[in-house]
Design an enzyme around this catalytic site. Sequence first.
Site, PDB file in Angstrom:
ATOM      1  N   ASP A 105      36.104  75.426 -40.402  1.00  0.00           N
ATOM      2  CA  ASP A 105      37.444  75.536 -40.997  1.00  0.00           C
ATOM      3  C   ASP A 105      37.538  74.325 -41.938  1.00  0.00           C
ATOM      4  O   ASP A 105      36.497  73.796 -42.358  1.00  0.00           O
ATOM      5  CB  ASP A 105      38.534  75.526 -39.900  1.00  0.00           C
ATOM      6  CG  ASP A 105      39.917  75.926 -40.410  1.00  0.00           C
ATOM      7  OD1 ASP A 105      40.177  77.132 -40.558  1.00  0.00           O
ATOM      8  OD2 ASP A 105      40.753  75.035 -40.689  1.00  0.00           O
ATOM      9  N   LYS A 137      40.798  77.984 -31.196  1.00  0.00           N
ATOM     10  CA  LYS A 137      40.707  77.095 -32.364  1.00  0.00           C
ATOM     11  C   LYS A 137      40.499  75.688 -31.846  1.00  0.00           C
ATOM     12  O   LYS A 137      40.918  75.363 -30.727  1.00  0.00           O
ATOM     13  CB  LYS A 137      42.012  77.152 -33.161  1.00  0.00           C
ATOM     14  CG  LYS A 137      41.887  76.631 -34.571  1.00  0.00           C
ATOM     15  CD  LYS A 137      41.404  77.709 -35.514  1.00  0.00           C
ATOM     16  CE  LYS A 137      41.090  77.186 -36.892  1.00  0.00           C
ATOM     17  NZ  LYS A 137      40.819  78.296 -37.828  1.00  0.00           N
TER      18      LYS A 137
HETATM   19  P1  NDP Z   1      37.489  73.336 -47.009  1.00  0.00           P
HETATM   20  O1  NDP Z   1      37.480  72.096 -46.228  1.00  0.00           O
HETATM   21  O2  NDP Z   1      36.233  73.904 -47.522  1.00  0.00           O
HETATM   22  O3  NDP Z   1      38.476  73.183 -48.263  1.00  0.00           O
HETATM   23  C1  NDP Z   1      39.814  72.842 -48.106  1.00  0.00           C
HETATM   24  C2  NDP Z   1      40.447  72.693 -49.479  1.00  0.00           C
HETATM   25  O4  NDP Z   1      41.861  72.545 -49.329  1.00  0.00           O
HETATM   26  C3  NDP Z   1      39.966  71.454 -50.210  1.00  0.00           C
HETATM   27  O5  NDP Z   1      40.008  71.688 -51.600  1.00  0.00           O
HETATM   28  C4  NDP Z   1      40.987  70.419 -49.803  1.00  0.00           C
HETATM   29  O6  NDP Z   1      41.116  69.348 -50.717  1.00  0.00           O
HETATM   30  C5  NDP Z   1      42.261  71.241 -49.746  1.00  0.00           C
HETATM   31  N1  NDP Z   1      43.182  70.681 -48.735  1.00  0.00           N
HETATM   32  C6  NDP Z   1      42.928  70.481 -47.417  1.00  0.00           C
HETATM   33  N2  NDP Z   1      43.968  69.926 -46.811  1.00  0.00           N
HETATM   34  C7  NDP Z   1      44.915  69.788 -47.730  1.00  0.00           C
HETATM   35  C8  NDP Z   1      46.219  69.283 -47.711  1.00  0.00           C
HETATM   36  N3  NDP Z   1      46.767  68.790 -46.590  1.00  0.00           N
HETATM   37  N4  NDP Z   1      46.909  69.309 -48.885  1.00  0.00           N
HETATM   38  C9  NDP Z   1      46.347  69.793 -50.018  1.00  0.00           C
HETATM   39  N5  NDP Z   1      45.099  70.290 -50.099  1.00  0.00           N
HETATM   40  C10 NDP Z   1      44.408  70.281 -48.974  1.00  0.00           C
HETATM   41  O7  NDP Z   1      38.259  74.406 -46.089  1.00  0.00           O
HETATM   42  P2  NDP Z   1      38.286  75.996 -46.200  1.00  0.00           P
HETATM   43  O8  NDP Z   1      38.175  76.426 -47.611  1.00  0.00           O
HETATM   44  O9  NDP Z   1      37.361  76.527 -45.198  1.00  0.00           O
HETATM   45  O10 NDP Z   1      39.759  76.306 -45.649  1.00  0.00           O
HETATM   46  C11 NDP Z   1      40.884  76.463 -46.523  1.00  0.00           C
HETATM   47  C12 NDP Z   1      41.973  77.238 -45.802  1.00  0.00           C
HETATM   48  O11 NDP Z   1      41.488  78.537 -45.440  1.00  0.00           O
HETATM   49  C13 NDP Z   1      42.457  76.611 -44.480  1.00  0.00           C
HETATM   50  O12 NDP Z   1      43.837  76.894 -44.329  1.00  0.00           O
HETATM   51  C14 NDP Z   1      41.668  77.371 -43.429  1.00  0.00           C
HETATM   52  O13 NDP Z   1      42.320  77.365 -42.183  1.00  0.00           O
HETATM   53  C15 NDP Z   1      41.663  78.762 -44.050  1.00  0.00           C
HETATM   54  N6  NDP Z   1      40.613  79.672 -43.574  1.00  0.00           N
HETATM   55  C16 NDP Z   1      39.298  79.325 -43.634  1.00  0.00           C
HETATM   56  C17 NDP Z   1      38.335  80.224 -43.219  1.00  0.00           C
HETATM   57  C18 NDP Z   1      36.887  79.944 -43.345  1.00  0.00           C
HETATM   58  O14 NDP Z   1      36.095  80.820 -43.030  1.00  0.00           O
HETATM   59  N7  NDP Z   1      36.470  78.755 -43.796  1.00  0.00           N
HETATM   60  C19 NDP Z   1      38.701  81.529 -42.655  1.00  0.00           C
HETATM   61  C20 NDP Z   1      40.116  81.822 -42.703  1.00  0.00           C
HETATM   62  C21 NDP Z   1      41.019  80.900 -43.138  1.00  0.00           C
HETATM   63  P3  NDP Z   1      40.160  68.039 -50.597  1.00  0.00           P
HETATM   64  O15 NDP Z   1      38.855  68.427 -51.204  1.00  0.00           O
HETATM   65  O16 NDP Z   1      40.889  66.992 -51.340  1.00  0.00           O
HETATM   66  O17 NDP Z   1      40.049  67.745 -49.127  1.00  0.00           O
HETATM   67  O1  2IT Z   2      40.774  80.661 -39.657  1.00  0.00           O
HETATM   68  C1  2IT Z   2      39.724  81.306 -39.479  1.00  0.00           C
HETATM   69  O2  2IT Z   2      39.731  82.520 -39.248  1.00  0.00           O
HETATM   70  C2  2IT Z   2      38.449  80.577 -39.579  1.00  0.00           C
HETATM   71  N1  2IT Z   2      38.445  79.384 -39.852  1.00  0.00           N
HETATM   72  C3  2IT Z   2      37.152  81.291 -39.328  1.00  0.00           C
HETATM   73  C4  2IT Z   2      36.890  81.392 -37.853  1.00  0.00           C
HETATM   74  C5  2IT Z   2      35.546  81.946 -37.461  1.00  0.00           C
HETATM   75  O3  2IT Z   2      35.321  82.004 -36.235  1.00  0.00           O
HETATM   76  O4  2IT Z   2      34.744  82.336 -38.306  1.00  0.00           O
END
Ligand code: NDP
Ligand code: 2IT
Length: 449
Positions: A169, A129
């Site tokens: 992420d 990561k």
């Molecule tokens: P994005 O950046 O696309 O979206 C993040 C969302 O969460 C936004 O709406 C953001 O609000 C909100 N957010 C972020 N930080 C905070 C905080 N500290 N407090 C409150 N709200 C917050 O990220 P993803 O959708 O990709 O990721 C969301 C979660 O999913 C994370 O935990 C990530 O690790 C996990 N994840 C993502 C994967 C992926 O493939 N993308 C895979 C597996 C897990 P704002 O718009 O105001 O910033």
């Molecule tokens: O938390 C996660 O699994 C991710 N942000 C996706 C990682 C990836 O390599 O697609």
Amino acid sequence: MSFKNAYLQRVYDGVVARNAGEPEFHQAVHEVLESLEPVCDADPRYEKMGVLERLCEPERVIYFRVPWVDDNGKVQVNRGFRVQFSSAIGPYKGGLRFHPSVNQSVIKFLGFEQIFKNSLTGLPIGAGKGGADFDPKGKSDGEVMRFCQSFMTELSKHIGENTDVPAGDIGVGSREIGFLYGQYKRLVNEFTGAITGKGLRYGGSLARTEATGYGLCYFTEEMLNANGKSFKGQRVIISGSGNVAIYAHIKATEFGAKVVAMSDSDGYIYDPNGIDIETVRELKEKNRKRISEYVKYHSGATYTPGCSGIWSIPCDIALPCATQNEIDEVSAALLAKNGCYCVSEGANMPSTPEAIKVYFANKMLYGPAKAANAGGVATSALEMSQNSLRYSWSFEKVDHKLQDIMKNIYNAAADAAALYGHEGNLMIGANIAGFKKVASAMLAYGVAY
Ligand code: NDP
Ligand code: 2IT
């Protein structure tokens, strides 16, 4: 925080002593070690071979300066990280997070979780990561590009299609991946799949954008079905409105649910008649605006500042899809009191340990992040396969594989839980099933690293 197994206690105490000031990392390690009690009780080889001490120590931590020039010509400096946690079963694999809250503890907890998540996918991927304490919010495209290019100038020395394959992420979406991959390609002078989540015109996989949110719903539907329930007709709350949240909304709705609330880091919107996802996409995906603006377009909806209030809304199913520790004990108790019977995690470690205790005390169905959100990285591994083949599969083919993978993950977690005397506890089951594959590879290698 005490373990019945003395070996696990020793490992945990060592982790805390050696990694002072890293609470998120301690939290992630504690949960896994606690789950592994029955496994370590049954097999002394893990202690003799120091498997857990090795697993809790990253193979490599890279920590670097990222200087860049802002639109006013002023030099800014951020801090970049890549934690290469485990290559036992494949190249290091995991996302990059750009958010002001990023520090070594956050990246280490995420990298540690990735070991077990990636193992659960059944695909040959190790764990890593990375990220930076850079905030893309409010920056121009030019500033984001210059930051990404500087970040990649260092990161490129450490990654590669057979070594380490980053992805997105929080704060790293299609725009950032484009800038990062463009710079990578330019620096190494080759076109290889060293990053996933790429655009469809330059080596990306169909269905990767949708994969984490869709996968979360495939997993959750499987868990619901196994307990005589389904998404159909259920009220769902989804925190966040980013990549994971948006596609979780779309798939949950396709399964017949009604999503009544979503949020961003400023506040949440609530509409008992259902949130219109196209408005959310227009605001958040296309225009980088605040979710508060949603109520301008939908008079039946309300906006409330502050994030945690979202968990006070009555619902049947909660899908936290924003960030770590977003549901604490108080929020979990509110969910339970208001009738929520299922929490399934799209975000990484969104529930505090106290919140998880509340879920179990109330006999709620609990889909732990490592299992429930593994669809994103699994589809990244499918992108790597397609890049190696220099070929691309149809959306249907990738989506079909994703559905199979999520079903298999559910079964692996449920079976491991039952085998070790914790039937129905998918947290313990996911940790055990993810661990056993990685540990058996490590045992086969002897003391290779
Ligand atoms: P994005 O950046 O696309 O979206 C993040 C969302 O969460 C936004 O709406 C953001 O609000 C909100 N957010 C972020 N930080 C905070 C905080 N500290 N407090 C409150 N709200 C917050 O990220 P993803 O959708 O990709 O990721 C969301 C979660 O999913 C994370 O935990 C990530 O690790 C996990 N994840 C993502 C994967 C992926 O493939 N993308 C895979 C597996 C897990 P704002 O718009 O105001 O910033
Ligand atoms: O938390 C996660 O699994 C991710 N942000 C996706 C990682 C990836 O390599 O697609």
